[in-house]
Enzyme design. Structure first.
Site, PDB file in Angstrom:
ATOM      1  N   TYR A   1      -1.127 -14.925  50.373  1.00  0.00           N
ATOM      2  CA  TYR A   1      -2.425 -14.268  50.225  1.00  0.00           C
ATOM      3  C   TYR A   1      -3.261 -14.958  49.162  1.00  0.00           C
ATOM      4  CZ  TYR A   1      -0.991 -11.885  45.888  1.00  0.00           C
ATOM      5  OH  TYR A   1      -0.599 -11.606  44.605  1.00  0.00           O
TER       6      TYR A   1
ATOM      7  N   LYS B   1       1.981 -18.237  46.375  1.00  0.00           N
ATOM      8  CA  LYS B   1       1.366 -16.905  46.321  1.00  0.00           C
ATOM      9  C   LYS B   1       1.827 -16.108  47.539  1.00  0.00           C
ATOM     10  CE  LYS B   1      -3.093 -14.942  44.907  1.00  0.00           C
ATOM     11  NZ  LYS B   1      -2.560 -14.084  43.868  1.00  0.00           N
TER      12      LYS B   1
ATOM     13  N   GLU C   1       4.688 -15.298  32.636  1.00  0.00           N
ATOM     14  CA  GLU C   1       3.265 -14.943  32.842  1.00  0.00           C
ATOM     15  C   GLU C   1       3.133 -13.433  32.927  1.00  0.00           C
ATOM     16  OE1 GLU C   1       1.825 -16.326  36.704  1.00  0.00           O
ATOM     17  OE2 GLU C   1       3.807 -16.040  37.580  1.00  0.00           O
TER      18      GLU C   1
ATOM     19  N   LEU D   1       2.605 -18.753  38.884  1.00  0.00           N
ATOM     20  CA  LEU D   1       1.579 -19.025  39.887  1.00  0.00           C
ATOM     21  C   LEU D   1       0.518 -19.951  39.272  1.00  0.00           C
ATOM     22  CD1 LEU D   1       0.625 -18.000  42.793  1.00  0.00           C
ATOM     23  CD2 LEU D   1      -1.122 -16.803  41.487  1.00  0.00           C
TER      24      LEU D   1
HETATM   25  N1  PMP Z   1       0.014 -14.922  38.145  1.00  0.00           N
HETATM   26  C1  PMP Z   1       0.355 -14.010  39.072  1.00  0.00           C
HETATM   27  C2  PMP Z   1       1.786 -13.668  39.249  1.00  0.00           C
HETATM   28  C3  PMP Z   1      -0.642 -13.393  39.850  1.00  0.00           C
HETATM   29  O1  PMP Z   1      -0.306 -12.503  40.793  1.00  0.00           O
HETATM   30  C4  PMP Z   1      -2.002 -13.730  39.630  1.00  0.00           C
HETATM   31  C5  PMP Z   1      -3.104 -13.089  40.411  1.00  0.00           C
HETATM   32  N2  PMP Z   1      -2.886 -13.041  41.748  1.00  0.00           N
HETATM   33  C6  PMP Z   1      -2.301 -14.691  38.657  1.00  0.00           C
HETATM   34  C7  PMP Z   1      -1.266 -15.260  37.928  1.00  0.00           C
HETATM   35  C8  PMP Z   1      -3.711 -15.110  38.402  1.00  0.00           C
HETATM   36  O2  PMP Z   1      -4.174 -15.916  39.435  1.00  0.00           O
HETATM   37  P1  PMP Z   1      -5.731 -16.098  39.739  1.00  0.00           P
HETATM   38  O3  PMP Z   1      -6.359 -16.517  38.466  1.00  0.00           O
HETATM   39  O4  PMP Z   1      -5.771 -17.141  40.769  1.00  0.00           O
HETATM   40  O5  PMP Z   1      -6.226 -14.759  40.208  1.00  0.00           O
END
Ligand code: PMP
Length: 300
Positions: free
Chosen positions: A47, A160, A194, A218
């Site tokens: 996603y 993701k 994270e 991620l």
């Molecule tokens: N880490 C994880 C585990 C996440 O789920 C997300 C958001 N989906 C992020 C980091 C941040 O990613 P982004 O800046 O692309 O929204």
């Protein structure tokens, strides 16, 4: 078949919510997914979440690139051109009339009789929803509190994927403790990875720290914007290096980034105040720089 949510698309637009499944637009709850969709049964899909400001997509090229990488890593065939995906996103914005919102975009491996290995000839299912939303400015001004939670996720967090149970458990712990987010650490190494759904940064003696891009985190789109654009503009030194939860608790400043949080200051980790317990000065500069980029890209 009787509709569960008997809205018309016109009413959906009034509700500020609209969905898309494979080739059609639907009112909320109207689209039907086969119970043997592999996303539903195995979490076998990926996603993206993209933010819409002033009716325009922010950092969409980065989201598209990450989508393609996730699909490749999952060995799911990509059956759309970038131009088509951009057009569907823009159609959702236009048809819904939403100026400020979030678009959830998901592709599963497809529908097939339940069996673990990849099915030979499934066609990926694409589904999307746009919903009106605005970043939480009050939270950005005040800062958020993090609980510390063990990172029990699988070893391909760089994808993701739809498998989010590790994050669901961590978020539930955060909520039960009155925190807005969880800061994850691996038990085997004792190191921070994270946030449950965000990238974690800390600032110590003027240096910005975040976890390196590997299989444990991620590759956040907001992380990339902050590291490659905001930090550069501000002349900040960023190091991509692991650290312990104790080091994070002793940081001068900390913040989380994500598409929905943007850049949000962290004022407490595991009950310990960060710095003075208020959003830090460097963090505020990064927030300002990030807002400048949104303005430049979406309000011109
Ligand atoms: N880490 C994880 C585990 C996440 O789920 C997300 C958001 N989906 C992020 C980091 C941040 O990613 P982004 O800046 O692309 O929204």
């Amino acid at each position: 078949m009787q509709k569960i949510h008997p809205y018309t698309i016109k009413e959906a637009i009034l509700l500020k919510e609209l969905s898309f499944f494979n080739d059609h637009f639907y009112a909320p709850g109207e689209a039907q997914v086969d119970i043997e969709d592999r996303g539903y049964q195995f979490g076998d899909g990926i996603y993206e979440v993209t933010h819409v400001y002033n009716g325009k997509l922010f950092a969409f090229d980065r989201h598209l690139a990450r989508f393609r990488r996730s699909m490749r890593e999952m060995h799911i065939p990509i059956t759309y051109m970038d131009e088509e995906l951009t057009a569907i996103h823009n159609d959702l914005i236009e048809k819904s009339g939403i100026k400020s919102g979030a678009i959830y975009f998901q592709v599963t491996r497809g529908t097939a009789a339940r069996a673990f290995p990849f099915p030979g000839r499934a066609t990926p299912n694409l589904s999307m929803t746009i919903r009106e939303s605005t970043p939480n400015r009050e939270q950005q001004e005040r800062g958020i509190s993090l609980t510390l939670a063990e990172d029990i996720r699988w070893l391909r967090c760089d994808i993701k994927s739809l498998n989010l149970l590790g994050a669901v458990f961590a978020k539930e712990k955060a909520k039960a403790e009155g925190c807005e987010e969880a800061l994850l650490y691996r038990k085997d190494t004792g190191l921070v990875t994270e946030g449950a759904s965000s990238t974690f940064f800390l600032i110590k003696d003027g240096v910005v720290w975040t976890h390196p891009l590997d299989h444990l985190v991620l590759p956040g789109v907001t992380r990339a914007v902050v590291v490659e654009e905001c930090a550069k503009e501000l002349g900040l030194t960023v190091i991509e290096k692991t650290f312990t939860p104790e080091f994070a608790q002793k940081a001068d400043e900390a913040f989380e980034t994500s598409t929905s949080l943007e850049v949000t200051p962290v004022i407490k980790i595991g009950g310990k105040k960060i710095g003075s317990g208020a959003p830090g000065e460097i963090t505020k500069k990064i927030m300002e720089s990030f807002q400048g980029l949104i303005k430049k890209e979406c309000f011109n």
